[in-house]
Design an enzyme around this catalytic site. Structure first.
Site, PDB file in Angstrom:
ATOM      1  N   ASP A 258       0.833  -1.189   0.000  1.00  0.00           N
ATOM      2  CA  ASP A 258       0.000   0.000   0.000  1.00  0.00           C
ATOM      3  C   ASP A 258       0.879   1.254   0.000  1.00  0.00           C
ATOM      4  O   ASP A 258       1.880   1.316   0.712  1.00  0.00           O
ATOM      5  CB  ASP A 258      -0.888  -0.050   1.252  1.00  0.00           C
ATOM      6  CG  ASP A 258      -1.860   1.095   1.342  1.00  0.00           C
ATOM      7  OD1 ASP A 258      -2.751   1.185   0.486  1.00  0.00           O
ATOM      8  OD2 ASP A 258      -1.725   1.900   2.288  1.00  0.00           O
TER       9      ASP A 258
ATOM     10  N   GLU B  41       1.244  -0.352  -5.063  1.00  0.00           N
ATOM     11  CA  GLU B  41       0.382   0.789  -5.367  1.00  0.00           C
ATOM     12  C   GLU B  41       1.340   1.970  -5.556  1.00  0.00           C
ATOM     13  O   GLU B  41       1.918   2.454  -4.567  1.00  0.00           O
ATOM     14  CB  GLU B  41      -0.587   1.048  -4.217  1.00  0.00           C
ATOM     15  CG  GLU B  41      -1.539   2.199  -4.474  1.00  0.00           C
ATOM     16  CD  GLU B  41      -2.444   2.475  -3.278  1.00  0.00           C
ATOM     17  OE1 GLU B  41      -3.639   2.754  -3.499  1.00  0.00           O
ATOM     18  OE2 GLU B  41      -1.952   2.422  -2.128  1.00  0.00           O
TER      19      GLU B  41
END
Length: 668
Positions: free
Chosen positions: A323, A359
C-alpha cells in the site's frame, strides 16, 4: 531473522527491543488473562540500540509488553512515557484486538497506566518453516482482491462461527467459486492487527478495511482466531486448489496517527527513528494518515524484510501487495527506485521469486510513481482504470488510449528496453466505487461515513443510466447490466495482469459509497443470496476464454509485426469495416468502435478478434478473412444472456478456426 522480539527456548524467554533514544526499557510480564502485571523487568543495553534480557522459567504463551522512558518533548519528536504499555514491533501474535480509547493518546503525567487498554503480545514459538514452494501465480494471471471479513459474513454456506475469518476462505463453497472464476491468486486485504481511527468510535463506526496497522507481523485476532496456523492452513488448502495467496501489507504508516494519536508501539519506543519528520520536527504526512514510516532507516528496513520473510517462511504465501508503495522507496523523503529497501526485497534469497505488487503513489512530493518501480515489481495501473472508464462513459477521442491500455500500457512500462508489461489492470478496487456503482451513480454518496460526504474522490469517471441509484425500469436495468458486461469484458481482454475485486463479478453495490472503509456492515459485506448470477456466469465465461487464448494472458509487448514462426502480425487494429485504422481514425473524437485482432505464435494458430462497440447504436462489423479459416463466436458471447438484447455498448469475442474444424464442431 532479527534477534529482536521474544525468543522462546526451553529454559526461558529472551526479550529484546530496539531504541536509540530511550534511556531505559522494561518488559512487563502479565498473568494468563493478560490483566495483572506480575513483573516489570529492566532490559539491559547490549549496544547498537538493542536492549535485551533473558528471563529464566518463562514459557509460551507468556503475555508481555514493553515500556520505555526518556525525554518527553513531543515538539522534538520524543514521546517517552513509562505509563504507556507498548506492543512489541516484532510480536507475531497478540491476545486480543486493538480497541481505540482516548486515554491511549493522553500526554505524559495526565493519564493512568494504559496496560488495561492494550492487547498483550504473546511470546510463542512460530511453527517450523514451511517448505517454501515456487509461487503459483505468474504475471498475466487473474488476481482476486478479497476483503476477508466482508467476503464471507453473509455467505449462507459458511458456518456462523467461521464467517468473516481467514479459515472461511478454505471452505469448499469458496474454493468452488474461486475456481469457477479462474482465480490465479487471492489478494487478501490487510489481515494484520489494526486499530480504528479516533473519529470512528463516536460515530458508531469501525474500520472495515484494515489499512491502519499497529504491528506488522501479528494477525488480527478477529480475522484469524486460530493465529498464524489458521493462515498457514488456509494457504495450503488454496494452493492445493491451484490458487496462490498474496498479502496486502501496510508499511507506509501506522495507527499511531498524528501528534494527537495514541502511543501504542513505535512512537513510544523511538519515534524519531521509526517515523519521518519535517525539518521543524513535525511528523511528515506523505500518507494522509498523520505519520509516515521511515523506511530508509536500517532498523525499519530490517523490520519490513523480517515481516516478509516471516509470512513466506511460516505461511507459504506467494507474494505481497504494498500500500502507498513510494514510501518504501523514499530516501530522506525523495523517491528512489534504487532505494535500499526496494533493492533488498528483490535480492533477498527467500523473497526474490515472490510476486511483488505495488500501489505506485502516495500524497507526498512527487508521490505519483506509476511505471517507475524497478522490474519485476508489478504496479497497479490507475491510468488503465481511468481510460477504460472514460471510453465506456462515452468521452470523446478515447479509442487510442483504450488500445494502449489493452496492449499492456507500453507508454508507461516500456522503459529502459523492457519487453514486458508490469501493469496490474483493474476497473474497480476496494477504494472507490464498485463496478456496479460505476454505471449507476454519477456522484459519490458517502453520507453514512459521518463526514458530510466530504471524504472520497469527487471525480469517479462514473455515469448513470436513468435515475441515479436504483433502476427505474427494465430498460435502465438492462443498460446497466450491459455496461458492467462491457467493463468486465474489456478487463479480461487486456494484456498484463488483471485484478477483479470480490463481488464485482456479480454486481455488488455500496449504494454509491466510494470510500466505505468505515462500513463494517451490509454496505461492504457481500450479499451472496442477492448476487446477479447471469453476470457471474458471464465473468466465468470470460475467464475461461482468457485462459484458453494464450495471447490474452501474455505480458510481452506487441510489435505489430509477425513473429519468427508466423507470417501474421501479432496485433492489428481495425475499424468496423475491417480496414486498418489510420491517423485520421485514431484522432477522430467521434470514434467509439475498435477491433483488436491478436495472432498466435504459429501460422496454424487461429486469431482472436475482440470487437469493441462503445456506441449505443448497433453496428455490423467486418473481420479480415483468411483462406481455410472462418470466424466463430466464443462461449463468452452466450446468446442466452439477456444483455444480448441490447445492441451496441458491447464487447464481442470471435475466434478464427480452420474451416473443417469449425464444421466438425458444429455436427450434433
Amino acid at each position: 531473522m532479527s534477534s529482536l522480539g521474544a525468543t522462546v527456548i526451553s529454559e526461558g524467554i529472551r526479550f529484546a527491543a530496539w531504541s536509540s533514544t530511550a534511556r531505559r526499557l522494561w518488559v512487563s510480564v502479565f498473568d494468563d488473562a493478560g490483566i495483572r502485571e506480575i513483573d516489570r523487568l529492566e532490559l539491559r543495553p547490549e549496544g547498537d540500540g538493542v536492549h535485551a534480557l533473558f528471563v529464566a522459567g518463562l514459557a509460551e504463551p507468556t503475555r508481555y509488553g514493553f515500556r520505555a522512558d526518556g525525554d518527553y518533548a513531543p515538539e522534538k519528536g520524543l514521546w517517552f512515557d513509562p505509563d504507556k504499555l507498548l506492543v512489541d514491533p516484532y510480536a507475531v501474535a497478540i491476545d486480543r484486538p486493538y480497541v481505540y480509547d482516548w486515554r491511549l493518546a493522553q500526554r505524559r503525567g495526565m493519564g493512568a497506566d494504559t496496560a488495561p487498554l492494550m492487547p498483550k503480545a504473546l511470546a510463542i514459538t512460530p511453527p517450523e518453516p514451511a517448505t517454501v514452494l515456487p509461487p503459483l501465480f505468474r504475471p498475466g494471471g487473474l488476481v482476486y482482491e478479497v476483503p476477508v471479513r466482508a467476503f464471507t459474513m453473509l455467505h449462507p454456506e459458511i458456518p456462523q462461527h467461521q464467517r468473516g475469518t481467514i479459515a472461511a476462505l478454505s471452505h469448499p463453497a469458496i474454493i468452488d467459486h474461486l475456481k469457477k472464476l479462474g482465480v490465479d491468486a487471492v489478494e487478501l486485504m490487510p489481515i494484520t492487527a489494526s486499530i480504528d481511527e479516533r473519529h470512528l468510535p463516536p460515530l458508531g463506526l469501525r474500520n472495515a478495511w484494515g489499512y491502519n496497522p499497529v504491528t506488522f507481523m501479528a494477525l488480527d485476532p478477529r480475522l484469524a482466531p486460530g493465529g498464524l496456523a489458521e493462515l498457514r492452513e488456509t494457504v495450503a488448502v488454496l494452493r492445493k486448489a491451484g490458487i496462490g495467496v498474496i498479502l496486502d501489507l501496510v508499511f507506509n504508516h501506522t495507527g499511531e496517527s498524528d501528534r494527537l494519536g495514541p502511543t501504542l508501539s513505535l512512537r513510544g519506543l523511538d519515534n524519531p527513528t521509526y517515523y519521518r519528520h519535517t525539518p521543524d520536527g513535525r511528523l511528515a504526512n506523505d500518507t494522509g494518515t498523520g505519520n509516515t514510516v521511515a523506511c530508509d532507516h536500517p532498523i525499519v528496513r530490517e523490520l519490513v524484510l523480517d515481516t516478509l520473510r516471516h509470512f513466506v517462511n511460516h505461511a507459504g504465501v506467494d507474494g505481497f501487495r504494498f500500500d502507498l508503495a513510494p514510501i518504501l522507496g523514499r530516501v530522506e523523503g525523495v523517491f528512489d527506485a534504487n532505494a535500499s529497501l526496494l533493492r533488498s526485497v528483490l535480492e533477498d534469497p527467500l523473497l526474490a521469486d515472490r510476486v511483488m505488487i505495488v500501489e505506485p503513489w502516495d500524497i507526498g512530493p512527487d508521490g505519483y510513481q506509476l511505471g517507475n518501480f524497478p522490474s519485476p515489481f508489478l504496479e497497479w495501473n490507475d491510468r488503465y482504470r481511468d481510460d477504460v472508464r472514460r471510453f465506456w462513459r462515452g468521452d470523446a477521442g478515447m479509442v487510442g488510449a483504450l488500445a494502449t491500455r489493452l496492449a499492456g500500457s507500453s507508454d508507461i512500462f516500456a522503459k529502459a528496453g523492457q519487453q514486458a508489461s508490469r501493469s496490474v489492470n483493474f476497473i474497480a478496487a476496494h477504494d472507490g466505487m464498485t463496478l456496479a456503482d460505476i454505471v449507476a451513480y454519477e456522484r459519490k454518496h458517502n453520507e453514512a461515513n459521518g463526514e458530510q460526504n466530504r471524504d472520497g474522490h469527487d471525480d469517479n469517471l462514473s455515469w448513470n443510466n436513468g435515475i441515479e441509484g436504483d433502476a427505474d425500469s427494465n430498460d435502465v436495468s438492462k443498460a446497466r447490466l450491459n455496461d458492467q458486461r462491457a467493463l468486465l469484458a474489456t478487463l479480461f481482454a487486456s494484456r498484463g495482469t488483471i485484478m477483479l475485486t470480490a463481488g464485482d463479478e456479480f454486481g455488488r453495490t455500496q449504494k454509491g459509497n466510494n470510500n466505505a472503509y468505515a462500513q463494517d456492515n451490509e454496505t461492504t459485506w457481500l450479499n451472496w443470496e442477492a448476487r446477479d448470477q447471469l453476470l457471474e456466469r458471464y465473468a466465468a465465461l470470460l475467464s475461461a476464454m482468457r485462459r484458453a487464448e494464450p495471447s490474452l494472458g501474455e505480458i510481452r509487448f506487441l510489435t505489430g509485426q509477425p513473429s519468427e514462426r508466423s507470417d501474421v502480425p501479432d496485433i492489428a487494429w481495425l475499424t468496423e469495416t475491417g480496414t486498418t485504422l489510420d491517423e485520421v481514425d485514431w484522432n477522430d473524437p467521434e470514434r467509439y468502435r475498435l477491433v483488436m485482432v491478436l495472432s498466435g505464435e504459429r501460422p496454424d494458430d487461429g486469431r482472436l478478434a475482440v470487437i469493441f462497440n462503445g456506441d449505443r447504436r448497433a453496428c455490423v462489423f467486418t473481420l479480415p478473412s483468411r483462406e481455410g479459416f472462418m470466424w466463430v463466436p466464443t462461449e463468452a458471447n452466450d446468446t442466452t444472456d439477456i444483455s444480448r438484447q441490447v445492441s451496441g455498448r458491447a464487447v464481442i469475442f470471435m475466434i478464427e478456426r480452420r474451416a473443417e474444424q469449425s464444421r466438425t464442431q458444429e455436427k450434433p
